[in-house]
Design a protein around this motif. Structure first.
Motif: not given
Length: 115
Positions: A48-51, A85-93, A99-110
């Motif tokens: 179980c990995l949190l990037l 917690n992606p930065q705006p430039s990475v969030l744009r990619v 990618l956010g549809e394939a791997i869940p994306l969250y605003a914070t690590v918490g």
């Protein structure tokens, strides 16, 4: 660990989640470093990995593919991958390639850990 403008830090949380904090630029030259970091977690039985992308300033298609490969390998072992917690430039990619549809994306690590 650091290589070619990429910094990767790995920690295992008590709940059995591996947190991989990525900083700098994730491109073709840095994918191996990320793969080694994730591999070290798998060697410990952590699937179980949190990037944590908070320090990552750039990502190209090599990074996208690395995340998808990590997810595939984790799922094969009954685990998961979450992005946080992606930065705006990475969030744009992430948004451009879906990618956010394939791997869940969250605003914070918490939030990612609580999900």
């Amino acid at each position: 660990m650091e290589q070619s403008g990429l910094r990767v830090r790995v920690e295992v949380r008590p709940v059995g989640v591996g947190v991989v904090t990525i900083g700098g630029e994730l491109d073709y030259d840095g994918v191996a470093l990320l793969g080694n970091a994730i591999g070290s977690l798998r060697d410990q039985g952590v699937h179980c990995l949190l990037l944590d992308l908070s320090g990552m300033t750039f990502m190209d298609s090599s990074g996208v593919n690395a995340f998808l490969l990590a997810q595939r390998a984790s799922r094969a072992q009954g685990g998961w991958v979450r992005l946080a917690n992606p930065q705006p430039s990475v969030l744009r990619v992430i948004e451009l390639v879906g990618l956010g549809e394939a791997i869940p994306l969250y605003a914070t690590v918490g939030e990612a850990l609580a999900a």
